[in-house]
Design an enzyme around this catalytic site. Sequence first.
Site, PDB file in Angstrom:
ATOM      1  N   ARG A  35       5.193  65.910-102.943  1.00 25.65           N
ATOM      2  CA  ARG A  35       5.377  64.486-103.287  1.00 25.65           C
ATOM      3  C   ARG A  35       4.711  64.130-104.615  1.00 25.65           C
ATOM      4  NH1 ARG A  35       4.875  61.970 -97.196  1.00 25.65           N
ATOM      5  NH2 ARG A  35       7.102  62.052 -96.801  1.00 25.65           N
ATOM      6  N   LYS A 197      18.789  65.325 -80.380  1.00 24.34           N
ATOM      7  CA  LYS A 197      19.354  64.244 -79.569  1.00 24.34           C
ATOM      8  C   LYS A 197      20.474  63.467 -80.249  1.00 24.34           C
ATOM      9  CE  LYS A 197      15.367  63.265 -76.709  1.00 24.34           C
ATOM     10  NZ  LYS A 197      14.312  62.298 -76.404  1.00 24.34           N
ATOM     11  N   GLY A 353      13.980  64.634 -92.203  1.00 23.35           N
ATOM     12  CA  GLY A 353      13.179  65.344 -91.204  1.00 23.35           C
ATOM     13  C   GLY A 353      13.330  66.843 -91.160  1.00 23.35           C
ATOM     14  N   GLY A 376      12.452  58.818 -92.835  1.00 23.31           N
ATOM     15  CA  GLY A 376      12.998  57.569 -92.295  1.00 23.31           C
ATOM     16  C   GLY A 376      13.901  56.856 -93.295  1.00 23.31           C
TER      17      GLY A 376
HETATM   18  P1  AMP Z   1      15.868  66.009 -84.699  1.00 19.97           P
HETATM   19  O1  AMP Z   1      14.462  65.519 -84.948  1.00 19.97           O
HETATM   20  O2  AMP Z   1      16.651  65.161 -83.759  1.00 19.97           O
HETATM   21  O3  AMP Z   1      16.594  66.324 -85.986  1.00 19.97           O
HETATM   22  O4  AMP Z   1      15.710  67.360 -83.915  1.00 19.97           O
HETATM   23  C1  AMP Z   1      15.092  68.498 -84.448  1.00 19.97           C
HETATM   24  C2  AMP Z   1      14.694  69.393 -83.321  1.00 19.97           C
HETATM   25  O5  AMP Z   1      15.835  69.754 -82.577  1.00 19.97           O
HETATM   26  C3  AMP Z   1      14.074  70.687 -83.782  1.00 19.97           C
HETATM   27  O6  AMP Z   1      12.721  70.692 -83.404  1.00 19.97           O
HETATM   28  C4  AMP Z   1      14.865  71.755 -83.028  1.00 19.97           C
HETATM   29  O7  AMP Z   1      14.041  72.746 -82.446  1.00 19.97           O
HETATM   30  C5  AMP Z   1      15.554  70.963 -81.950  1.00 19.97           C
HETATM   31  N1  AMP Z   1      16.779  71.619 -81.471  1.00 19.97           N
HETATM   32  C6  AMP Z   1      17.812  72.032 -82.194  1.00 19.97           C
HETATM   33  N2  AMP Z   1      18.730  72.647 -81.432  1.00 19.97           N
HETATM   34  C7  AMP Z   1      18.249  72.627 -80.150  1.00 19.97           C
HETATM   35  C8  AMP Z   1      18.730  73.108 -78.900  1.00 19.97           C
HETATM   36  N3  AMP Z   1      19.889  73.760 -78.817  1.00 19.97           N
HETATM   37  N4  AMP Z   1      17.964  72.902 -77.825  1.00 19.97           N
HETATM   38  C9  AMP Z   1      16.785  72.259 -77.933  1.00 19.97           C
HETATM   39  N5  AMP Z   1      16.291  71.764 -79.084  1.00 19.97           N
HETATM   40  C10 AMP Z   1      17.007  71.947 -80.184  1.00 19.97           C
END
Ligand code: AMP
Length: 395
Positions: A35, A197, A353, A376
């Site tokens: 940064r 998610k 992220g 964010g």
């Molecule tokens: P997000 O913050 O929603 O972008 O999610 C990122 C996280 O999703 C990372 O820590 C990954 O380890 C997790 N992730 C990605 N694919 C999977 C999966 N198939 N099952 C569980 N976690 C996952």
Amino acid sequence: MSTLNDFNFKEKKALIRVDFNVPLDEHLNVTDDTRIQSAKNTILKVLEDGGSCILMSHLGRPKANEPEFSLKNIITTVEDILGVSVLFSEDCVGENAIQMANDLKPGQVLLLENLRYHNEEKQGDVAFAEALSKLGDIYVNDAFGTAHRAHASTSIIAQFFPERKCFGYLLEQEIISIDKVMTSGEKPVLAILGGAKVSSKITIIENILEKVDHLIIGGGMSFTFIKAQGGSIGDSICEDDKMELALEILRLAKEKNVQVHLPVDVLAADDFNNSANTQVVNITSIPSNWQGLDCGPKSKAIFHDVVQQSKTILWNGPLGVFELDTFSSGTKALGDSIAEATKNGAFSLVGGGDSVAAVKQFGFQNKVSYVSTGGGAMLESLEGKTLPGIAAINN
Ligand code: AMP
């Protein structure tokens, strides 16, 4: 859009909102200076014009002015990166800050103490913003990481510089990159959304369907889509209450002529760790007690083809549990594909992220067109929101 190059800073004091919210180790050494590096060009432009810089930032989330959140901790890192010595004001407002700012000579840099030592910063307090505004002649916002906050130094302050405010180079670059994906990008435009998610990405998906030709949905969130269509996903991560929504998204995509690409196979595991037993299975028939933790070889090949066909690519979210070596190859392969497409002329933006963490882990930073510095702020931009820090300069 008012940018740094619209101004000559000769004998002017630039009051620059930077994002020096860098990670520190237990000895208070900076562990990742990205940064600070990112703000370097903006600061040097002002100095080279013959102006001086007053840098203001937050660091961490102080509650009671704890010393570990002092910007004093980063002075030597800032000096090393800029190649000039840096003066420091123990408070970001008040007499001492005003005196030091007044005494500043062309070529000098003054760093102010943590803005968040004052609650008024996060409250967006107008009087506090006005007190800060007294320190400089021209306000420059170069902090994309906080552009989604209507804080005193990121947004409220701009009203005190009606004709004398602009974006720094970093923020300008972020705006141009997002614009390339959201409005002006060469077609076909592809968005790749992964991560854990669906629920955290719904607004992004809904907004992005208006902009893209192809959408890859990967990672943990793909299982909600697969189960909603009748697939057996074993113990894979799933949000049952979002299945209706997943079907609605697929219906909307069809209506808007967006081609959705879901994984067709997965690397399934009998446990959530590096030494679990694994097998490649069809994504619609994952055995019970097994969970999909990475995309499989057929999915990698399909995604590779889609990426190579695309001229504008947005990547947000990993395709598997990339933090564990055993399940990192799908995310790494996607990074390779995007790097190849970029080399062949596509524009690629990685943001928000965990995909940024993945890009750094696999060393792709210089092989994509742009890696966003804002988590964010990036997500809210993709959701189609107007960021207060950007609006304050444009209005
Ligand atoms: P997000 O913050 O929603 O972008 O999610 C990122 C996280 O999703 C990372 O820590 C990954 O380890 C997790 N992730 C990605 N694919 C999977 C999966 N198939 N099952 C569980 N976690 C996952």
